[in-house]
Design a protein around this motif. Structure first.
Motif, PDB file in Angstrom:
ATOM      1  N   VAL A  40      47.920  69.383  -9.886  1.00 61.51           N
ATOM      2  CA  VAL A  40      48.194  68.637  -9.173  1.00 61.51           C
ATOM      3  C   VAL A  40      47.795  68.929  -7.594  1.00 61.51           C
ATOM      4  CG1 VAL A  40      50.430  67.427  -7.243  1.00 61.51           C
ATOM      5  CG2 VAL A  40      50.886  68.270 -10.020  1.00 61.51           C
ATOM      6  N   LEU A  41      47.434  68.034  -7.542  1.00 65.03           N
ATOM      7  CA  LEU A  41      46.277  67.294  -6.389  1.00 65.03           C
ATOM      8  C   LEU A  41      46.664  66.533  -5.645  1.00 65.03           C
ATOM      9  CD1 LEU A  41      43.435  68.204  -4.880  1.00 65.03           C
ATOM     10  CD2 LEU A  41      42.549  66.203  -6.241  1.00 65.03           C
ATOM     11  N   VAL A  42      47.342  67.151  -4.408  1.00 65.47           N
ATOM     12  CA  VAL A  42      47.813  66.343  -3.895  1.00 65.47           C
ATOM     13  C   VAL A  42      46.457  66.802  -2.013  1.00 65.47           C
ATOM     14  CG1 VAL A  42      49.892  66.583  -2.122  1.00 65.47           C
ATOM     15  CG2 VAL A  42      49.774  67.874  -4.104  1.00 65.47           C
ATOM     16  N   THR A  43      46.934  65.006  -1.715  1.00 65.03           N
ATOM     17  CA  THR A  43      46.213  65.115  -0.095  1.00 65.03           C
ATOM     18  C   THR A  43      47.381  65.026   1.029  1.00 65.03           C
ATOM     19  OG1 THR A  43      45.393  63.057  -0.489  1.00 65.03           O
ATOM     20  CG2 THR A  43      43.474  64.631  -1.047  1.00 65.03           C
ATOM     21  N   THR A  44      47.044  64.718   1.808  1.00 65.02           N
ATOM     22  CA  THR A  44      48.412  64.352   2.783  1.00 65.02           C
ATOM     23  C   THR A  44      47.508  65.340   4.624  1.00 65.02           C
ATOM     24  OG1 THR A  44      50.689  65.380   3.409  1.00 65.02           O
ATOM     25  CG2 THR A  44      49.389  67.144   2.861  1.00 65.02           C
ATOM     26  N   ARG A  45      48.113  64.677   4.936  1.00 59.98           N
ATOM     27  CA  ARG A  45      48.255  65.647   6.840  1.00 59.98           C
ATOM     28  C   ARG A  45      49.264  65.905   7.159  1.00 59.98           C
ATOM     29  NH1 ARG A  45      43.837  60.733   9.654  1.00 59.98           N
ATOM     30  NH2 ARG A  45      43.504  60.240   7.798  1.00 59.98           N
ATOM     31  N   GLU A  46      50.387  66.654   6.288  1.00 59.14           N
ATOM     32  CA  GLU A  46      51.126  67.459   6.784  1.00 59.14           C
ATOM     33  C   GLU A  46      51.087  68.475   5.938  1.00 59.14           C
ATOM     34  OE1 GLU A  46      55.085  64.946   7.094  1.00 59.14           O
ATOM     35  OE2 GLU A  46      53.934  63.434   6.995  1.00 59.14           O
ATOM     36  N   GLN A  47      51.217  69.517   6.464  1.00 67.29           N
ATOM     37  CA  GLN A  47      51.115  71.055   5.809  1.00 67.29           C
ATOM     38  C   GLN A  47      52.272  71.438   4.816  1.00 67.29           C
ATOM     39  OE1 GLN A  47      48.844  73.763   7.936  1.00 67.29           O
ATOM     40  NE2 GLN A  47      49.546  75.647   5.864  1.00 67.29           N
ATOM     41  N   HIS A  48      53.319  70.726   5.518  1.00 68.61           N
ATOM     42  CA  HIS A  48      54.979  71.477   4.797  1.00 68.61           C
ATOM     43  C   HIS A  48      54.587  70.436   3.983  1.00 68.61           C
ATOM     44  CE1 HIS A  48      56.294  67.666   6.965  1.00 68.61           C
ATOM     45  NE2 HIS A  48      57.166  67.783   5.601  1.00 68.61           N
ATOM     46  N   VAL A  49      54.156  69.065   2.734  1.00 67.40           N
ATOM     47  CA  VAL A  49      53.877  68.707   2.162  1.00 67.40           C
ATOM     48  C   VAL A  49      53.130  69.531   1.335  1.00 67.40           C
ATOM     49  CG1 VAL A  49      53.272  66.460   1.570  1.00 67.40           C
ATOM     50  CG2 VAL A  49      54.653  66.254   3.262  1.00 67.40           C
ATOM     51  N   ALA A  50      52.336  69.808   1.605  1.00 68.76           N
ATOM     52  CA  ALA A  50      51.239  70.138   0.850  1.00 68.76           C
ATOM     53  C   ALA A  50      51.588  71.431   0.103  1.00 68.76           C
ATOM     54  CB  ALA A  50      49.935  70.409   1.872  1.00 68.76           C
ATOM     55  N   GLY A  54      55.306  74.984  -4.127  1.00 70.26           N
ATOM     56  CA  GLY A  54      54.657  76.356  -4.144  1.00 70.26           C
ATOM     57  C   GLY A  54      52.692  75.858  -4.612  1.00 70.26           C
ATOM     58  N   ALA A  55      52.010  75.170  -3.700  1.00 72.60           N
ATOM     59  CA  ALA A  55      50.912  74.936  -3.863  1.00 72.60           C
ATOM     60  C   ALA A  55      50.104  75.854  -3.334  1.00 72.60           C
ATOM     61  CB  ALA A  55      50.104  73.259  -3.641  1.00 72.60           C
ATOM     62  N   ARG A  56      49.070  76.153  -2.920  1.00 73.24           N
ATOM     63  CA  ARG A  56      48.209  76.601  -2.655  1.00 73.24           C
ATOM     64  C   ARG A  56      47.419  75.615  -1.818  1.00 73.24           C
ATOM     65  NH1 ARG A  56      42.221  78.456  -4.188  1.00 73.24           N
ATOM     66  NH2 ARG A  56      42.343  77.264  -4.508  1.00 73.24           N
ATOM     67  N   VAL A  57      47.150  75.689  -0.394  1.00 76.81           N
ATOM     68  CA  VAL A  57      46.757  74.829   0.610  1.00 76.81           C
ATOM     69  C   VAL A  57      45.256  75.056   1.049  1.00 76.81           C
ATOM     70  CG1 VAL A  57      47.089  74.149   3.151  1.00 76.81           C
ATOM     71  CG2 VAL A  57      49.379  74.570   1.573  1.00 76.81           C
ATOM     72  N   ILE A  58      44.427  74.022   0.889  1.00 76.69           N
ATOM     73  CA  ILE A  58      43.255  74.255   1.586  1.00 76.69           C
ATOM     74  C   ILE A  58      42.851  73.113   2.970  1.00 76.69           C
ATOM     75  CG2 ILE A  58      41.047  73.696   1.055  1.00 76.69           C
ATOM     76  CD1 ILE A  58      41.158  74.750  -1.773  1.00 76.69           C
ATOM     77  N   GLU A  59      42.368  73.608   3.855  1.00 82.50           N
ATOM     78  CA  GLU A  59      42.450  72.577   4.979  1.00 82.50           C
ATOM     79  C   GLU A  59      41.158  72.274   5.015  1.00 82.50           C
ATOM     80  OE1 GLU A  59      44.160  73.409   8.601  1.00 82.50           O
ATOM     81  OE2 GLU A  59      45.619  75.081   7.767  1.00 82.50           O
ATOM     82  N   VAL A  60      40.890  71.179   4.630  1.00 78.33           N
ATOM     83  CA  VAL A  60      39.677  70.208   4.992  1.00 78.33           C
ATOM     84  C   VAL A  60      39.648  69.353   6.162  1.00 78.33           C
ATOM     85  CG1 VAL A  60      39.046  70.777   2.350  1.00 78.33           C
ATOM     86  CG2 VAL A  60      40.037  68.272   3.822  1.00 78.33           C
ATOM     87  N   GLU A  61      38.485  68.865   6.628  1.00 79.48           N
ATOM     88  CA  GLU A  61      38.190  67.824   7.889  1.00 79.48           C
ATOM     89  C   GLU A  61      37.883  66.813   6.975  1.00 79.48           C
ATOM     90  OE1 GLU A  61      37.515  68.920  10.850  1.00 79.48           O
ATOM     91  OE2 GLU A  61      38.950  70.945  10.142  1.00 79.48           O
ATOM     92  N   CYS A  62      37.729  65.575   8.162  1.00 77.26           N
ATOM     93  CA  CYS A  62      37.835  64.287   7.822  1.00 77.26           C
ATOM     94  C   CYS A  62      36.263  64.344   7.191  1.00 77.26           C
ATOM     95  CB  CYS A  62      38.279  63.247   8.961  1.00 77.26           C
ATOM     96  SG  CYS A  62      39.573  63.310   9.037  1.00 77.26           S
ATOM     97  N   VAL A  63      36.239  63.238   6.342  1.00 73.04           N
ATOM     98  CA  VAL A  63      34.437  63.385   5.504  1.00 73.04           C
ATOM     99  C   VAL A  63      33.897  62.280   6.672  1.00 73.04           C
ATOM    100  CG1 VAL A  63      33.357  62.203   3.648  1.00 73.04           C
ATOM    101  CG2 VAL A  63      35.150  63.054   3.794  1.00 73.04           C
TER     102      VAL A  63
END
Length: 195
Positions: A40-50, A54-63
């Motif tokens: 599963v690859l999840v994009t979200t603006r909410e850390q608790h959703v990401a 048990g997913a590994r969270v990788i924070e990225v900036e807007c393109v």
């Protein structure tokens, strides 16, 4: 539950597919799909959703615009001369605008779809894509004049780029032959009905 069952059936038939949840807002849905035995690859603006499931969270900036141009050019197969950046045709400016803006950033998925649809084509192909996108955008606006009710907490600008992505996906499906387009639409609707 229906969507998860459909995903599990697909996983058994085809192996562990990659499921992309773009702009996810429901941590329970993310956790349920993550537990269905798929990648599963999840994009979200909410850390608790990401982090759900048990997913590994990788924070990225807007393109940003420069990166958006690179993604669009790369997906279109445009190469820069002498190792430099590829130059997009003038008609690609409208397509670039369809995929995001400076305030909200650009949507990589929309850029990749747009570039792929114009790959190997000339100026007319870019212009036609821009026209088709605008037409799909207008149809979506008529269906949901106030925007998608599920996105009402987001800014109008953000809702606009989400609608842009929806329009770009509709354009890409409309370019499939009738049999493939119908089968794709059935799968999408079957998945949505299972939510």
């Amino acid at each position: 539950a229906g969507l998860c069952a459909w995903i599990q059936t697909a996983a058994m038939k085809y192996g562990r597919p990659l499921v992309v949840l773009d702009n996810a807002t429901d941590p329970q849905l993310v956790a349920a799909i993550a537990g269905a035995g798929v990648h599963v690859l999840v994009t979200t603006r909410e850390q608790h959703v990401a982090a759900a499931g048990g997913a590994r969270v990788i924070e990225v900036e807007c393109v940003d615009e420069a990166t958006a141009r690179k993604i669009l050019a790369g997906a279109a197969g445009l190469q820069g001369g002498g190792g430099g950046e590829a130059t997009l045709p003038k008609q690609a400016v409208a397509v670039l605008a369809a995929c995001g803006n400076k305030e909200q950033g650009w949507l990589p998925l929309a850029l990749a779809i747009a570039g792929a649809l114009c790959r190997g084509g000339g100026d007319r192909k870019w212009a036609q894509l821009a026209e088709d996108w605008q037409s799909a955008q207008k149809k979506l606006e008529k269906k949901m004049p106030g925007g998608d009710p599920m996105l009402k907490e987001y800014s109008q600008g953000y809702m606009g780029i989400v609608r842009s992505l929806q329009a770009m996906i509709q354009v890409s499906i409309s370019r499939l032959d009738d049999e493939v387009a119908e089968a794709t639409a059935r799968k999408i609707l079957a998945g949505a009905a299972g939510l």
